[in-house]
Write a protein that holds these residues in place. Structure first.
Motif, mmCIF file in Angstrom:
data_model
loop_
_atom_site.group_PDB
_atom_site.id
_atom_site.type_symbol
_atom_site.label_atom_id
_atom_site.label_comp_id
_atom_site.label_asym_id
_atom_site.label_seq_id
_atom_site.Cartn_x
_atom_site.Cartn_y
_atom_site.Cartn_z
ATOM 1 N N ASN A 1 -4.502 4.328 13.808
ATOM 2 C CA ASN A 1 -5.278 5.432 14.686
ATOM 3 C C ASN A 1 -6.601 5.507 14.319
ATOM 4 O O ASN A 1 -7.376 5.418 15.240
ATOM 5 N N ASP A 2 -6.909 5.513 13.141
ATOM 6 C CA ASP A 2 -8.380 5.680 12.677
ATOM 7 C C ASP A 2 -9.085 4.408 12.878
ATOM 8 O O ASP A 2 -10.285 4.562 13.507
ATOM 9 N N LEU A 3 -8.766 3.215 12.633
ATOM 10 C CA LEU A 3 -9.042 2.103 12.722
ATOM 11 C C LEU A 3 -9.330 1.608 14.215
ATOM 12 O O LEU A 3 -10.392 1.123 14.773
ATOM 13 N N ALA B 1 -1.196 -5.596 5.642
ATOM 14 C CA ALA B 1 -2.003 -5.159 4.487
ATOM 15 C C ALA B 1 -1.856 -4.045 3.814
ATOM 16 O O ALA B 1 -1.657 -4.122 2.459
ATOM 17 N N LEU B 2 -0.926 -3.118 4.346
ATOM 18 C CA LEU B 2 -0.674 -1.812 3.702
ATOM 19 C C LEU B 2 0.495 -2.298 2.543
ATOM 20 O O LEU B 2 0.588 -1.927 1.428
ATOM 21 N N LYS B 3 1.224 -3.147 3.115
ATOM 22 C CA LYS B 3 2.641 -3.272 2.303
ATOM 23 C C LYS B 3 2.132 -4.449 1.036
ATOM 24 O O LYS B 3 2.680 -4.334 0.060
ATOM 25 N N ALA C 1 -12.312 -8.011 5.428
ATOM 26 C CA ALA C 1 -12.607 -6.938 6.233
ATOM 27 C C ALA C 1 -11.320 -5.983 6.303
ATOM 28 O O ALA C 1 -11.462 -4.861 6.133
ATOM 29 N N ILE C 2 -10.168 -6.484 6.483
ATOM 30 C CA ILE C 2 -8.912 -5.744 6.737
ATOM 31 C C ILE C 2 -8.650 -5.182 5.460
ATOM 32 O O ILE C 2 -8.139 -4.022 5.391
ATOM 33 N N ARG C 3 -8.656 -5.719 4.374
ATOM 34 C CA ARG C 3 -8.158 -4.883 3.019
ATOM 35 C C ARG C 3 -9.392 -3.770 2.794
ATOM 36 O O ARG C 3 -8.954 -2.456 2.224
ATOM 37 N N LEU C 4 -10.559 -3.879 2.935
ATOM 38 C CA LEU C 4 -11.682 -2.988 2.791
ATOM 39 C C LEU C 4 -11.445 -1.711 3.955
ATOM 40 O O LEU C 4 -11.385 -0.584 3.575
ATOM 41 N N LEU C 5 -11.302 -2.165 5.285
ATOM 42 C CA LEU C 5 -11.023 -1.070 6.348
ATOM 43 C C LEU C 5 -9.672 -0.188 5.715
ATOM 44 O O LEU C 5 -9.932 1.034 6.073
ATOM 45 N N VAL C 6 -8.621 -0.858 5.565
ATOM 46 C CA VAL C 6 -7.501 -0.086 5.034
ATOM 47 C C VAL C 6 -7.442 0.711 4.141
ATOM 48 O O VAL C 6 -7.200 1.927 3.872
#
Length: 216
Positions: free
Chosen positions: A28-30, A49-51, A6-11
């Motif tokens: 902020n969006d999440l 997740a971003l890094k 879920a976190i990868r999809l959301l980001v």
């Protein structure tokens, strides 16, 4: 149980909607979507997740010079071609996967309009088929109509799962009906619904928690 993240999809989805975004914008969006309540999208997880996805080539990191007001340089992220492939793969898998936590489906519903309408319907129908197949397997041994007491209090576990499966299938059929009836704006149909905050726009649902990654 492994499955779509879920976190990868959301980001990936949040960065993709901006084109380019720094980590704090994604956070902020999440939070604006309430994902910090219904998923593991906490600040630390988002920045990690971003890094991580930048290292994997799914995101391209751009070093941005400090603003005229000062402060450290910021990193802006952009989804790569490989990242776009991963995004759509996760999105499709998450819509079909009926045996995952609720955050996986919730994340996928948030981005479902990135797909063509017909494809979204096809994937949701596969989800219903999966739920029905699972239910058929379970009810070979457990007959819901006989009530949970037939297996003692342990029967309540099966009763819970069958009830959840039935509710999930019913909800999915309702969504399919709404989509087939013309609800929402899907890929290729015109201007989509804008679900992200503009630069500088106040977030009424911000958690207010300060995280070191906010400044990166």
């Amino acid at each position: 149980m492994s499955g779509p993240s879920a976190i990868r999809l959301l980001v990936l989805g949040a960065v993709r909607q901006h084109g380019r975004a720094h980590g704090y914008q994604v956070r902020n969006d999440l939070e604006f979507w309430g994902a910090d309540d219904w998923s593991n999208a906490k600040p630390g997880s988002i920045y990690h997740a971003l890094k991580q996805m930048a290292k994997q080539g799914l995101l391209l990191a751009h070093e941005i010079a400090p603003s005229t007001a000062g402060g450290p340089p910021r990193t802006e992220y952009e989804v790569t071609e490989k990242g776009t492939e991963e995004y759509f793969s996760l999105l499709k898998e998450s819509l079909v996967a009926y045996d995952q936590k609720m955050d996986v489906l919730s994340s996928a519903i948030g981005f479902i309009v990135d797909l063509p309408r017909e494809e979204a319907v096809t994937l949701l129908k596969k989800r219903v088929e999966g739920i029905e197949a699972w239910r058929a397997g379970v009810t070979e041994h457990y007959i819901p109509e006989d009530g949970p007491e037939q297996l003692g209090h342990i029967g309540e576990i099966m009763h819970l799962w069958v009830h959840s499966a039935d509710a999930g299938a019913e909800w999915t059929r309702g969504l399919i009906e709404r989509i087939e009836g013309g609800a929402y704006t899907f890929s290729g149909e015109g201007e989509p619904f804008v679900g992200v905050l503009a630069e500088g726009q106040e977030n009424p649902y911000a958690s207010g928690e300060v995280h070191p990654g906010d400044r990166e």
